[in-house]
Design a protein around this motif. Sequence first.
Motif, PDB file in Angstrom:
ATOM      1  N   UNK A   1       0.824  -1.220   0.000  1.00  0.00           N
ATOM      2  CA  UNK A   1       0.000   0.000   0.000  1.00  0.00           C
ATOM      3  C   UNK A   1       0.856   1.268   0.000  1.00  0.00           C
ATOM      4  N   UNK A   2       2.096   1.175   0.477  1.00  0.00           N
ATOM      5  CA  UNK A   2       2.961   2.342   0.547  1.00  0.00           C
ATOM      6  C   UNK A   2       4.084   2.300  -0.492  1.00  0.00           C
ATOM      7  N   UNK A   3       3.895   1.472  -1.504  1.00  0.00           N
ATOM      8  CA  UNK A   3       4.854   1.421  -2.609  1.00  0.00           C
ATOM      9  C   UNK A   3       4.711   2.693  -3.432  1.00  0.00           C
ATOM     10  N   UNK A   4       5.811   3.410  -3.618  1.00  0.00           N
ATOM     11  CA  UNK A   4       5.764   4.675  -4.363  1.00  0.00           C
ATOM     12  C   UNK A   4       5.236   4.488  -5.781  1.00  0.00           C
ATOM     13  N   UNK A   5       5.387   3.297  -6.347  1.00  0.00           N
ATOM     14  CA  UNK A   5       4.969   3.084  -7.732  1.00  0.00           C
ATOM     15  C   UNK A   5       3.461   3.232  -7.907  1.00  0.00           C
ATOM     16  N   UNK A   6       2.699   3.108  -6.818  1.00  0.00           N
ATOM     17  CA  UNK A   6       1.251   3.326  -6.910  1.00  0.00           C
ATOM     18  C   UNK A   6       0.920   4.774  -7.253  1.00  0.00           C
ATOM     19  N   UNK A   7       1.893   5.687  -7.042  1.00  0.00           N
ATOM     20  CA  UNK A   7       1.663   7.097  -7.343  1.00  0.00           C
ATOM     21  C   UNK A   7       2.099   7.476  -8.756  1.00  0.00           C
ATOM     22  N   UNK A   8       2.615   6.510  -9.501  1.00  0.00           N
ATOM     23  CA  UNK A   8       2.914   6.781 -10.899  1.00  0.00           C
ATOM     24  C   UNK A   8       1.604   6.937 -11.658  1.00  0.00           C
ATOM     25  N   UNK A   9       1.576   7.800 -12.657  1.00  0.00           N
ATOM     26  CA  UNK A   9       0.318   8.117 -13.346  1.00  0.00           C
ATOM     27  C   UNK A   9      -0.464   6.887 -13.809  1.00  0.00           C
ATOM     28  N   UNK A  10      -1.700   6.770 -13.304  1.00  0.00           N
ATOM     29  CA  UNK A  10      -2.619   5.736 -13.743  1.00  0.00           C
ATOM     30  C   UNK A  10      -2.490   4.390 -13.074  1.00  0.00           C
ATOM     31  N   UNK A  11      -1.395   4.132 -12.353  1.00  0.00           N
ATOM     32  CA  UNK A  11      -1.131   2.786 -11.828  1.00  0.00           C
ATOM     33  C   UNK A  11      -2.149   2.384 -10.761  1.00  0.00           C
ATOM     34  N   UNK A  12      -2.394   3.251  -9.789  1.00  0.00           N
ATOM     35  CA  UNK A  12      -3.303   2.925  -8.698  1.00  0.00           C
ATOM     36  C   UNK A  12      -4.710   2.612  -9.221  1.00  0.00           C
ATOM     37  N   UNK A  13      -5.232   3.463 -10.090  1.00  0.00           N
ATOM     38  CA  UNK A  13      -6.568   3.233 -10.648  1.00  0.00           C
ATOM     39  C   UNK A  13      -6.610   1.973 -11.491  1.00  0.00           C
ATOM     40  N   UNK A  14      -5.572   1.737 -12.248  1.00  0.00           N
ATOM     41  CA  UNK A  14      -5.494   0.558 -13.111  1.00  0.00           C
ATOM     42  C   UNK A  14      -5.639  -0.721 -12.296  1.00  0.00           C
ATOM     43  N   UNK A  15      -4.998  -0.744 -11.135  1.00  0.00           N
ATOM     44  CA  UNK A  15      -5.062  -1.931 -10.279  1.00  0.00           C
ATOM     45  C   UNK A  15      -6.391  -2.000  -9.525  1.00  0.00           C
ATOM     46  N   UNK A  16      -6.790  -0.906  -8.898  1.00  0.00           N
ATOM     47  CA  UNK A  16      -7.926  -0.928  -7.975  1.00  0.00           C
ATOM     48  C   UNK A  16      -9.292  -0.973  -8.678  1.00  0.00           C
ATOM     49  N   UNK A  17      -9.396  -0.425  -9.868  1.00  0.00           N
ATOM     50  CA  UNK A  17     -10.696  -0.405 -10.564  1.00  0.00           C
ATOM     51  C   UNK A  17     -10.989  -1.698 -11.301  1.00  0.00           C
ATOM     52  N   UNK A  18     -10.002  -2.589 -11.351  1.00  0.00           N
ATOM     53  CA  UNK A  18     -10.206  -3.838 -12.079  1.00  0.00           C
ATOM     54  C   UNK A  18      -9.892  -3.747 -13.554  1.00  0.00           C
ATOM     55  N   UNK A  19      -9.355  -2.596 -13.999  1.00  0.00           N
ATOM     56  CA  UNK A  19      -9.034  -2.443 -15.421  1.00  0.00           C
ATOM     57  C   UNK A  19      -7.996  -3.464 -15.875  1.00  0.00           C
ATOM     58  N   UNK A  20      -7.119  -3.863 -14.972  1.00  0.00           N
ATOM     59  CA  UNK A  20      -6.094  -4.837 -15.325  1.00  0.00           C
ATOM     60  C   UNK A  20      -6.695  -6.172 -15.747  1.00  0.00           C
ATOM     61  N   UNK A  21      -7.906  -6.458 -15.274  1.00  0.00           N
ATOM     62  CA  UNK A  21      -8.541  -7.734 -15.599  1.00  0.00           C
ATOM     63  C   UNK A  21      -8.939  -7.841 -17.066  1.00  0.00           C
ATOM     64  N   UNK A  22      -8.907  -6.735 -17.793  1.00  0.00           N
ATOM     65  CA  UNK A  22      -9.134  -6.814 -19.234  1.00  0.00           C
ATOM     66  C   UNK A  22      -7.991  -7.565 -19.910  1.00  0.00           C
ATOM     67  N   UNK A  23      -6.799  -7.484 -19.309  1.00  0.00           N
ATOM     68  CA  UNK A  23      -5.630  -8.175 -19.849  1.00  0.00           C
ATOM     69  C   UNK A  23      -5.314  -9.456 -19.094  1.00  0.00           C
TER      70      UNK A  23
END
Length: 227
Positions: free
Chosen positions: A168-190
């Motif tokens: 939860x405190x990984x800085x990479x979650x603050x890279x543009x779009x990464x947090x939403x991509x993971x949390x919204x389920x968008x990654x499941x398209x791939x």
Amino acid sequence: MDKSFERCLAFIVGKDFGALSAYRIGVLHPERVSAIITLGTPFIQPGPSVVQNHLLPEGFYISRWQEPGRAEADFGRFDVKTVIRNIYILFSRSEIPIAAADQEIMDLIDPATHLPPWFSEEDLSVYASLYEKSGFSFALHVPYRKLKVDRSLIDPKVSAPSLLIVGEKDYSLKMPGVNNYIRTGAMKHLVPDLDVKFIEEGTHFMHEQYPDQVNQLIIAFLGKHGA
């Protein structure tokens, strides 16, 4: 070739940029992969857009390290042990490493800063001894300077069951779009068969910070999928 090897199925585990290779194997050789486990990095289509450097300031550490010779000059001001110490301190924070115009990445660390409590001086000595032999050139070339090479895949679906473990405190979650991509389920398209687990206090080095917790998540996932 041994026919039994041809039928062999693998469980693949990848951390950080190693996750990109793990997913790529899953896309290209689905018949060889039983499941994929990645730490910290979601599946992102490889190629020039894998990291959105242009959305971050010029001092973004990846942008700096992609410049031939710049990181080598920065690191070369210090002994190997100090460079490793600085990287562990820097990447254990929850903020993206970004230098000012008059700074280099190593300048972001106050020499008086202590190592994270879960990373010992003995650990540091072991890691430093490895880089004293190898140097940093390959670690900078792959992956940082190869990220922009176009390796785009057609219909890059990962069909294997996959587990993504994220601090939860990984800085990479603050890279543009990464947090939403993971949390919204968008990654499941791939990666349709995806399970995501978060470690509340986990940083970029969560596997070293909370090894027992990470191991239990991995073991439970492997057990669920027949390992």
